[in-house]
Design a protein around this motif. Structure first.
Motif, PDB file in Angstrom:
ATOM      1  N   ASP A  34       3.820  -7.223   9.302  1.00 53.57           N
ATOM      2  CA  ASP A  34       3.298  -5.895   9.098  1.00 53.57           C
ATOM      3  C   ASP A  34       4.564  -4.914   9.167  1.00 53.57           C
ATOM      4  N   ILE A  35       4.702  -4.301   8.215  1.00 60.30           N
ATOM      5  CA  ILE A  35       5.730  -3.110   8.097  1.00 60.30           C
ATOM      6  C   ILE A  35       5.230  -1.912   7.823  1.00 60.30           C
ATOM      7  N   ASP A  36       5.300  -0.910   8.411  1.00 60.32           N
ATOM      8  CA  ASP A  36       4.819   0.368   8.252  1.00 60.32           C
ATOM      9  C   ASP A  36       6.159   1.468   8.106  1.00 60.32           C
ATOM     10  N   SER A  37       5.781   2.406   7.123  1.00 66.48           N
ATOM     11  CA  SER A  37       6.774   3.439   6.851  1.00 66.48           C
ATOM     12  C   SER A  37       6.422   4.732   7.115  1.00 66.48           C
ATOM     13  N   ASN A  38       7.022   5.675   7.623  1.00 62.97           N
ATOM     14  CA  ASN A  38       6.603   7.149   7.925  1.00 62.97           C
ATOM     15  C   ASN A  38       6.863   7.631   6.401  1.00 62.97           C
ATOM     16  N   GLN A  39       7.167   7.214   5.334  1.00 63.63           N
ATOM     17  CA  GLN A  39       7.660   7.697   4.147  1.00 63.63           C
ATOM     18  C   GLN A  39       6.327   7.052   3.012  1.00 63.63           C
TER      19      GLN A  39
ATOM     20  N   CYS B 293      -3.159   2.785  13.356  1.00 63.93           N
ATOM     21  CA  CYS B 293      -2.501   2.714  14.832  1.00 63.93           C
ATOM     22  C   CYS B 293      -1.399   3.492  15.171  1.00 63.93           C
ATOM     23  N   ALA B 294      -0.834   4.140  14.285  1.00 61.67           N
ATOM     24  CA  ALA B 294       0.137   5.151  14.442  1.00 61.67           C
ATOM     25  C   ALA B 294      -0.056   6.372  13.277  1.00 61.67           C
ATOM     26  N   SER B 295      -0.160   7.437  13.667  1.00 62.96           N
ATOM     27  CA  SER B 295      -0.573   8.392  12.829  1.00 62.96           C
ATOM     28  C   SER B 295       0.647   8.930  11.851  1.00 62.96           C
ATOM     29  N   SER B 296       1.966   8.405  11.987  1.00 66.69           N
ATOM     30  CA  SER B 296       3.108   8.537  11.292  1.00 66.69           C
ATOM     31  C   SER B 296       3.178   7.691  10.377  1.00 66.69           C
ATOM     32  N   THR B 297       2.245   6.617  10.315  1.00 71.54           N
ATOM     33  CA  THR B 297       2.613   5.621   9.165  1.00 71.54           C
ATOM     34  C   THR B 297       1.923   6.158   7.606  1.00 71.54           C
ATOM     35  N   ARG B 298       2.653   6.156   6.659  1.00 72.92           N
ATOM     36  CA  ARG B 298       2.162   6.656   5.152  1.00 72.92           C
ATOM     37  C   ARG B 298       1.985   5.644   4.357  1.00 72.92           C
ATOM     38  N   SER B 299       2.756   4.714   4.519  1.00 68.45           N
ATOM     39  CA  SER B 299       2.921   3.336   3.605  1.00 68.45           C
ATOM     40  C   SER B 299       2.788   1.944   4.146  1.00 68.45           C
ATOM     41  N   GLU B 300       2.492   0.929   3.545  1.00 63.03           N
ATOM     42  CA  GLU B 300       2.603  -0.311   4.393  1.00 63.03           C
ATOM     43  C   GLU B 300       2.728  -1.681   3.517  1.00 63.03           C
ATOM     44  N   LEU B 301       3.472  -2.417   4.150  1.00 62.56           N
ATOM     45  CA  LEU B 301       3.651  -3.836   3.382  1.00 62.56           C
ATOM     46  C   LEU B 301       3.216  -4.741   4.271  1.00 62.56           C
ATOM     47  N   VAL B 302       2.205  -5.587   4.167  1.00 63.49           N
ATOM     48  CA  VAL B 302       1.676  -6.623   4.934  1.00 63.49           C
ATOM     49  C   VAL B 302       1.723  -8.170   4.056  1.00 63.49           C
ATOM     50  N   LEU B 303       2.326  -9.139   4.868  1.00 63.98           N
ATOM     51  CA  LEU B 303       2.464 -10.282   4.078  1.00 63.98           C
ATOM     52  C   LEU B 303       1.860 -11.278   5.060  1.00 63.98           C
TER      53      LEU B 303
ATOM     54  N   VAL C 134       0.713  -1.008   0.036  1.00 62.12           N
ATOM     55  CA  VAL C 134      -0.145   0.055   0.044  1.00 62.12           C
ATOM     56  C   VAL C 134       0.746   1.210   0.048  1.00 62.12           C
ATOM     57  N   PRO C 135       0.931   1.853  -1.064  1.00 64.79           N
ATOM     58  CA  PRO C 135       1.766   3.105  -1.211  1.00 64.79           C
ATOM     59  C   PRO C 135       1.276   4.294  -0.509  1.00 64.79           C
ATOM     60  N   ASP C 136      -0.113   4.270  -0.206  1.00 63.33           N
ATOM     61  CA  ASP C 136      -0.660   5.681   0.708  1.00 63.33           C
ATOM     62  C   ASP C 136      -1.589   4.810   1.475  1.00 63.33           C
TER      63      ASP C 136
END
Length: 150
Positions: A122-127, A98-108, A86-88
């Motif tokens: 679950d991997i979240d990124s603030n980018q 869950c965290a307001s800083s999360t901008r993109s996500e990869l879940v496997l 998920v790019p956005d």
């Protein structure tokens, strides 16, 4: 970009002979989290009941404690048993913040030896748009190597 060759080698060495799922999840979460600066929150949500995920070992700030299969990116990965890149996250219908800083996500999805879904990783990124198809492919292989080995 993570050095996936080194990550595969390190996690294989650290988890060799281990069959405890919590120990495996904790080790994978730690190693993956520290492998790349893009990874802001890294962890597992375990399947604990039909259609229900609960937080497992993770690295980063607090995560959601409970996620139904019907909600969010993690729920979608569990429900469909497919990787979610998920790019956005703001554009993802039903995203759980869950965290307001999360901008993109990869879940496997994560499977056991019998092919049963046991968790999602679950991997979240603030980018924004932080993850690539290569990230997904490499991490799918890593999870397969660790959780479905004989």
């Amino acid at each position: 970009m993570a050095d996936y060759a080194m990550l595969h080698q390190t996690t294989a060495a650290l988890t060799a002979g281990e069959d405890d799922l919590v120990a495996l999840m904790a080790t994978v979460a730690c190693e993956v989290h520290h492998a790349d600066d893009r990874f802001d929150w890294t962890g597992f949500y375990r399947v604990v009941a039909p259609e229900l995920l609960k937080i497992g070992p993770y690295q980063g700030g607090h995560g959601c404690l409970v996620i139904p299969f019907s909600r969010g990116v993690c729920g979608a990965a569990a429900r469909t048993e497919t990787t979610q890149l998920v790019p956005d996250v703001d554009a993802f219908p039903g995203h759980i913040a869950c965290a307001s800083s999360t901008r993109s996500e990869l879940v496997l999805p994560v499977y056991d030896n019998a092919g049963k879904l046991i968790a999602v990783f679950d991997i979240d990124s603030n980018q924004p748009d932080a993850f690539t198809a290569q990230d997904a492919t490499e991490l799918e292989r890593l999870l397969r190597d660790i959780f479905t080995r004989p």
